[in-house]
Design an enzyme around this catalytic site. Structure first.
Site, short mmCIF file in Angstrom:
data_model
loop_
_atom_site.label_atom_id
_atom_site.label_comp_id
_atom_site.label_asym_id
_atom_site.label_seq_id
_atom_site.Cartn_x
_atom_site.Cartn_y
_atom_site.Cartn_z
N ASP A 12 0.97 -0.87 0.28
CA ASP A 12 0.21 -0.13 0.05
C ASP A 12 0.76 1.00 -0.18
OD1 ASP A 12 -2.71 1.27 0.32
OD2 ASP A 12 -2.10 2.18 2.54
N SER A 13 0.01 2.24 -0.06
CA SER A 13 1.39 3.30 -0.38
C SER A 13 1.70 4.04 1.18
CB SER A 13 1.12 4.62 -0.77
OG SER A 13 -1.44 4.66 0.02
N CYS B 182 -3.20 -1.51 -2.07
CA CYS B 182 -3.76 0.27 -2.35
C CYS B 182 -4.72 0.34 -4.24
CB CYS B 182 -2.44 0.62 -2.84
SG CYS B 182 -2.83 2.41 -3.02
N GLU C 157 -4.50 9.67 8.57
CA GLU C 157 -3.26 9.39 9.17
C GLU C 157 -2.87 10.59 9.75
OE1 GLU C 157 -0.20 7.93 7.36
OE2 GLU C 157 -1.44 6.73 5.90
N CYS D 79 -10.72 3.40 -1.20
CA CYS D 79 -9.51 3.23 -0.36
C CYS D 79 -9.29 2.36 0.96
CB CYS D 79 -9.77 4.54 0.08
SG CYS D 79 -7.58 5.67 0.41
N HIS E 149 -7.62 3.07 3.37
CA HIS E 149 -7.96 3.96 4.65
C HIS E 149 -9.05 3.75 5.36
CE1 HIS E 149 -3.84 5.46 3.61
NE2 HIS E 149 -3.47 5.80 4.16
N1 DGL Z 1 -4.36 3.89 -0.01
C1 DGL Z 1 -3.89 4.58 -1.05
C2 DGL Z 1 -5.70 4.16 -1.67
O1 DGL Z 1 -5.51 2.37 -1.53
C3 DGL Z 1 -4.52 5.54 -0.60
C4 DGL Z 1 -3.51 6.68 0.24
C5 DGL Z 1 -3.04 7.84 -0.96
O2 DGL Z 1 -3.38 8.29 -1.46
O3 DGL Z 1 -1.76 6.73 -0.97
O4 DGL Z 1 -5.69 4.26 -2.39
#
Ligand code: DGL
Length: 262
Positions: A6-7, A69, A148, A180, A182
């Site tokens: 993931d990011s 992600c 975050e 997403c 998050h």
């Molecule tokens: N984790 C990313 C996603 O699922 C979102 C967070 C980011 O913008 O890096 O798209």
């Protein structure tokens, strides 16, 4: 090991699903915190970073990789999957399938990062699988920084979430995809706003179910994955709020490793 990337820390919501549905399977997690956020970056960058991340996970000994992600799945999954000799899973199609199985009125809402929504991937996959369904979209760029920062319960956040979600509710959606990694961390607030009539779909459940079905059919690989030892949580730079977010996602803190070779 089951590799996931993931990011940042949001993909720990997918690790939680792995732990629930596939206990006994060690994971290697890569959070690309050095390049976070992905949601506002151009497609070419997301594609090349995603390829590096997947290669890195395989080089570290992952037998399969989940692109947790959504932004990376949106821009890079098809390309990586077509060119990979090893199993790679993305979150978009499993989430869409689950939403199509859930909706009664054929109106599905999707929320995600600006990149995911701009990619048009959810529109494409929904229409590919069911022409009759009408999707509605909303990017929610403020959600990732709020999460975050662990600000989910702060004053003002509900109003922001209402701004994003009310237009979808007004379209009469009965199903909402959390597009997403998050967003499951804001599920309480999202549920309060969309109401009980709207079923929330977290694609993490569906992708891990898909991995589980795959491993049932590929027992030799499943046994090989189980032979590795412990979980690893790696980040391309020291993660911010790792303790808080990992407690929220996994109910425990994680031992983080900072890597510098991807
Ligand atoms: N984790 C990313 C996603 O699922 C979102 C967070 C980011 O913008 O890096 O798209």
């Amino acid at each position: 090991m089951i590799g996931l990337f993931d990011s940042g820390l949001g993909g720990l919501t997918v690790v939680k699903e792995v732990w629930q549905q596939l206990p006994g399977y060690p994971v290697i997690y890569l959070g690309d915190t050095a390049r976070l956020p992905y949601g506002t970056k151009p497609a070419e960058l997301i594609r090349s970073w995603s390829r590096l991340n997947v290669d890195w996970l395989f080089n570290q000994g992952a037998e399969i990789v989940i692109i947790a992600c959504h932004t990376a799945s949106a821009w890079a999954f098809d390309l990586i999957n077509q060119n990979s000799r090893r199993p790679v899973f993305g979150v978009i199609t499993p989430g869409v399938r689950q939403a199509l199985a859930t909706t009664q009125n054929g109106r599905i809402g999707v929320i995600g990062t600006p990149g995911t929504i701009r990619s048009g991937i959810y529109q494409k996959k929904i229409k590919e699988l069911d022409q009759s369904v009408q999707p509605y979209f909303q990017s929610c760029p403020l959600f990732v920084p709020i999460i975050e920062e662990n600000w989910m319960e702060r004053p003002g956040v509900r109003e922001i979430a209402e701004e994003y979600l009310k237009p979808l509710v007004n379209q009469g959606i009965d199903t909402l995809i959390l597009g997403c990694t998050h967003y499951p961390l804001m599920r309480g607030t999202i549920e309060q706003i969309v109401g009980q009539e709207v079923t929330i779909v977290d694609p993490a459940q569906a992708v891990v179910q898909e991995v589980k079905n795959f491993l049932i059919k590929n027992q030799e690989l499943a046994q090989k994955i189980k032979r590795s030892r412990e979980h690893r949580f790696c980040f391309s730079s020291q993660p911010y709020q790792a303790e808080t977010i990992s407690r929220l996602c996994l109910g425990q803190t994680i031992k983080t490793e900072v890597i510098n070779d991807n």
